[in-house]
Design a protein around this motif. Structure first.
Motif, PDB file in Angstrom:
ATOM      1  N   ASN A 172       0.866  -1.171   0.000  1.00 29.06           N
ATOM      2  CA  ASN A 172       0.000   0.000   0.000  1.00 29.06           C
ATOM      3  C   ASN A 172       0.901   1.217   0.000  1.00 29.06           C
ATOM      4  OD1 ASN A 172      -2.752  -0.630  -0.140  1.00 29.06           O
ATOM      5  ND2 ASN A 172      -2.810  -1.295   1.990  1.00 29.06           N
ATOM      6  N   ILE A 173       0.659   2.134  -0.895  1.00 25.65           N
ATOM      7  CA  ILE A 173       1.514   3.321  -1.018  1.00 25.65           C
ATOM      8  C   ILE A 173       0.643   4.569  -1.071  1.00 25.65           C
ATOM      9  CG2 ILE A 173       1.606   2.950  -3.526  1.00 25.65           C
ATOM     10  CD1 ILE A 173       4.385   4.328  -3.477  1.00 25.65           C
ATOM     11  N   HIS A 174       0.962   5.554  -0.248  1.00 27.62           N
ATOM     12  CA  HIS A 174       0.169   6.783  -0.175  1.00 27.62           C
ATOM     13  C   HIS A 174       1.048   7.943   0.265  1.00 27.62           C
ATOM     14  CE1 HIS A 174      -3.578   4.580  -0.563  1.00 27.62           C
ATOM     15  NE2 HIS A 174      -3.231   3.797   0.440  1.00 27.62           N
ATOM     16  N   PHE A 175       0.616   9.141  -0.072  1.00 31.38           N
ATOM     17  CA  PHE A 175       1.193  10.345   0.509  1.00 31.38           C
ATOM     18  C   PHE A 175       0.426  10.658   1.792  1.00 31.38           C
ATOM     19  CE2 PHE A 175       2.847  11.045  -3.747  1.00 31.38           C
ATOM     20  CZ  PHE A 175       4.078  11.646  -3.496  1.00 31.38           C
ATOM     21  N   SER A 176       1.132  10.760   2.905  1.00 30.45           N
ATOM     22  CA  SER A 176       0.487  11.186   4.143  1.00 30.45           C
ATOM     23  C   SER A 176       0.375  12.705   4.166  1.00 30.45           C
ATOM     24  CB  SER A 176       1.277  10.696   5.357  1.00 30.45           C
ATOM     25  OG  SER A 176       2.610  11.167   5.312  1.00 30.45           O
ATOM     26  N   VAL A 177       1.403  13.360   3.668  1.00 34.28           N
ATOM     27  CA  VAL A 177       1.413  14.800   3.395  1.00 34.28           C
ATOM     28  C   VAL A 177       2.150  14.940   2.067  1.00 34.28           C
ATOM     29  CG1 VAL A 177       1.353  15.545   5.819  1.00 34.28           C
ATOM     30  CG2 VAL A 177       3.552  15.130   4.705  1.00 34.28           C
ATOM     31  N   PRO A 178       2.045  16.088   1.386  1.00 32.14           N
ATOM     32  CA  PRO A 178       2.663  16.198   0.055  1.00 32.14           C
ATOM     33  C   PRO A 178       4.142  15.824  -0.001  1.00 32.14           C
ATOM     34  CG  PRO A 178       1.173  18.014   0.405  1.00 32.14           C
ATOM     35  CD  PRO A 178       1.222  17.261   1.706  1.00 32.14           C
ATOM     36  N   GLY A 179       4.895  16.047   1.045  1.00 25.88           N
ATOM     37  CA  GLY A 179       6.327  15.759   0.996  1.00 25.88           C
ATOM     38  C   GLY A 179       6.739  14.446   1.605  1.00 25.88           C
ATOM     39  N   CYS A 180       5.769  13.560   1.870  1.00 28.19           N
ATOM     40  CA  CYS A 180       6.087  12.289   2.529  1.00 28.19           C
ATOM     41  C   CYS A 180       5.321  11.146   1.866  1.00 28.19           C
ATOM     42  CB  CYS A 180       5.758  12.361   4.015  1.00 28.19           C
ATOM     43  SG  CYS A 180       6.271  10.894   4.949  1.00 28.19           S
ATOM     44  N   LEU A 181       6.046  10.283   1.166  1.00 29.55           N
ATOM     45  CA  LEU A 181       5.480   9.131   0.467  1.00 29.55           C
ATOM     46  C   LEU A 181       5.741   7.880   1.300  1.00 29.55           C
ATOM     47  CD1 LEU A 181       4.178   7.978  -2.144  1.00 29.55           C
ATOM     48  CD2 LEU A 181       6.510   7.757  -3.059  1.00 29.55           C
ATOM     49  N   GLU A 182       4.675   7.148   1.658  1.00 29.51           N
ATOM     50  CA  GLU A 182       4.799   6.063   2.628  1.00 29.51           C
ATOM     51  C   GLU A 182       4.362   4.726   2.036  1.00 29.51           C
ATOM     52  OE1 GLU A 182       2.835   7.197   6.245  1.00 29.51           O
ATOM     53  OE2 GLU A 182       4.065   8.970   6.465  1.00 29.51           O
ATOM     54  N   ILE A 183       5.095   3.668   2.390  1.00 29.87           N
ATOM     55  CA  ILE A 183       4.798   2.327   1.894  1.00 29.87           C
ATOM     56  C   ILE A 183       4.705   1.354   3.058  1.00 29.87           C
ATOM     57  CG2 ILE A 183       5.581   0.399   0.470  1.00 29.87           C
ATOM     58  CD1 ILE A 183       7.033   3.741  -0.297  1.00 29.87           C
ATOM     59  N   VAL A 184       3.620   0.583   3.081  1.00 32.50           N
ATOM     60  CA  VAL A 184       3.440  -0.490   4.058  1.00 32.50           C
ATOM     61  C   VAL A 184       3.011  -1.744   3.291  1.00 32.50           C
ATOM     62  CG1 VAL A 184       2.909   0.991   6.043  1.00 32.50           C
ATOM     63  CG2 VAL A 184       1.069   0.292   4.492  1.00 32.50           C
ATOM     64  N   SER A 185       2.822  -2.841   4.014  1.00 33.59           N
ATOM     65  CA  SER A 185       2.420  -4.082   3.361  1.00 33.59           C
ATOM     66  C   SER A 185       1.028  -3.963   2.754  1.00 33.59           C
ATOM     67  CB  SER A 185       2.457  -5.239   4.354  1.00 33.59           C
ATOM     68  OG  SER A 185       1.327  -5.190   5.210  1.00 33.59           O
ATOM     69  N   ARG A 186       0.713  -4.851   1.843  1.00 32.14           N
ATOM     70  CA  ARG A 186      -0.572  -4.800   1.134  1.00 32.14           C
ATOM     71  C   ARG A 186      -1.759  -4.898   2.082  1.00 32.14           C
ATOM     72  NH1 ARG A 186      -2.584  -2.662  -3.406  1.00 32.14           N
ATOM     73  NH2 ARG A 186      -4.441  -3.760  -4.105  1.00 32.14           N
ATOM     74  N   LYS A 187      -1.631  -5.720   3.119  1.00 31.34           N
ATOM     75  CA  LYS A 187      -2.738  -5.922   4.050  1.00 31.34           C
ATOM     76  C   LYS A 187      -2.948  -4.728   4.967  1.00 31.34           C
ATOM     77  CE  LYS A 187      -4.459  -9.312   7.411  1.00 31.34           C
ATOM     78  NZ  LYS A 187      -4.164 -10.578   8.132  1.00 31.34           N
ATOM     79  N   THR A 188      -1.918  -3.934   5.118  1.00 34.14           N
ATOM     80  CA  THR A 188      -1.906  -2.877   6.126  1.00 34.14           C
ATOM     81  C   THR A 188      -2.545  -1.589   5.626  1.00 34.14           C
ATOM     82  OG1 THR A 188       0.098  -3.749   7.154  1.00 34.14           O
ATOM     83  CG2 THR A 188      -0.357  -1.423   7.493  1.00 34.14           C
ATOM     84  N   SER A 189      -3.413  -1.003   6.454  1.00 29.76           N
ATOM     85  CA  SER A 189      -3.979   0.310   6.167  1.00 29.76           C
ATOM     86  C   SER A 189      -4.735   0.795   7.392  1.00 29.76           C
ATOM     87  CB  SER A 189      -4.928   0.268   4.956  1.00 29.76           C
ATOM     88  OG  SER A 189      -6.147  -0.376   5.284  1.00 29.76           O
ATOM     89  N   LYS A 190      -5.026   2.070   7.408  1.00 29.59           N
ATOM     90  CA  LYS A 190      -5.838   2.611   8.500  1.00 29.59           C
ATOM     91  C   LYS A 190      -7.251   2.032   8.454  1.00 29.59           C
ATOM     92  CE  LYS A 190      -3.427   7.061   8.973  1.00 29.59           C
ATOM     93  NZ  LYS A 190      -3.595   8.532   9.040  1.00 29.59           N
ATOM     94  N   GLY A 191      -7.765   1.838   7.254  1.00 28.32           N
ATOM     95  CA  GLY A 191      -9.102   1.274   7.122  1.00 28.32           C
ATOM     96  C   GLY A 191      -9.184  -0.138   7.660  1.00 28.32           C
ATOM     97  N   TYR A 192      -8.176  -0.943   7.383  1.00 31.44           N
ATOM     98  CA  TYR A 192      -8.147  -2.302   7.914  1.00 31.44           C
ATOM     99  C   TYR A 192      -8.122  -2.265   9.439  1.00 31.44           C
ATOM    100  CZ  TYR A 192      -6.675  -7.092   8.836  1.00 31.44           C
ATOM    101  OH  TYR A 192      -6.621  -8.383   9.297  1.00 31.44           O
ATOM    102  N   GLY A 193      -7.332  -1.340   9.974  1.00 31.89           N
ATOM    103  CA  GLY A 193      -7.258  -1.207  11.427  1.00 31.89           C
ATOM    104  C   GLY A 193      -8.584  -0.811  12.040  1.00 31.89           C
TER     105      GLY A 193
END
Length: 266
Positions: A172-193
């Protein structure tokens, strides 16, 4: 009936100066006595618990964009990590680019590949001290999150495209803020949590009120019964979720004012 109130931190609950206002602290403290709070952040657990303690509440914590989730008693209830192979390959991509800092969380440590440029990630309200890592002698196991920070947004957007082309089905890859690109595992997300916590509490997602500003908040906001996007939020988030309500900015106590109108004023 108790509801679930889920709040992002940076750009949402925290001001642009990484502060919690007294009004925000007072409002959330009052509501935490009647409802369940979930702090959902890309930040490390140690940072989130520090902010939670400033709020002086009990809360669930979705940390590192969902890679580590904790219950009301600070017990780890979910953990997922990037594969060692993918982590190593991600760290190689722009390792030598002096305009981009490659960073990662490994257990309770924060690592970066260079400090040649100003590091704008979480400049305050952090208890973590970074250490440098090298591709040659670092263990790339047990990594909860890889992230890239830079003032050169064009380079980060191109990096996002490249990583999606290579690993879209594995991360899973997303920008948390415009200057920060973040990558976690496919299963992982705030929605899953949030789904996990809602199941534990036996509360319908329809009774979840969620607040966010970044692209890493999208799935959390999309599954919540009521979703609120900050005025200062990423324009892409506003466009993807047109039915979410836009509220005042993080610098104007947007979350606290909205919660007051929903739960206290009436």
């Amino acid at each position: 009936m108790r509801r679930i109130i889920t709040v992002d931190l940076d750009g949402t609950l925290l001001t642009s100066k990484n502060k919690l206002t007294e009004y925000t602290k007072k409002t959330i403290k009052l509501l935490s006595e009647k409802h369940y709070f979930v702090i959902a952040s890309g930040r490390h657990y140690l940072d989130v618990i520090q902010i939670r303690d400033i709020l002086n509440i009990k809360s669930f914590m979705i940390t590192s964009n969902g890679a580590k989730i904790y219950d009301l008693d600070n017990q780890l209830i979910f953990s997922d990590e990037l594969s060692e192979n993918i982590t190593f390959k991600l760290c190689k991509i722009v390792y030598n680019d002096q305009e981009i800092i490659t960073q990662l969380y490994r257990n309770n440590k924060w690592y970066i590949n260079n400090n040649k440029i100003e590091n704008n990630f979480c400049p305050s309200l952090t208890s973590l001290k970074y250490e440098n890592f090298s591709l040659d002698n670092f263990h790339f196991d047990k990594i909860s999150k890889v992230f890239f920070t830079s003032k050169n947004l064009h380079k980060l957007y191109n990096l996002e495209k490249k990583i999606i082309e290579l690993y879209e089905k594995k991360i899973n890859i997303h920008f948390s803020v415009p200057g920060c690109l973040e990558i976690v595992s496919r299963k992982t997300s705030k929605g899953y949590g949030l789904k996990l916590i809602a199941r534990l509490l036996n509360i319908s997602l329809n009774n979840c009120f969620s607040f966010g500003d970044g692209m890493n908040d999208e799935d959390m906001l999309s599954i919540s019964g009521k979703s609120y996007i900050m005025k200062n939020a990423d324009l892409r988030l506003k466009n993807i979720l047109p039915n979410a309500k836009i509220i005042e900015s993080n610098d104007d106590d947007g979350v606290a004012k909205c919660l007051y109108e929903i739960f206290i004023k009436k």
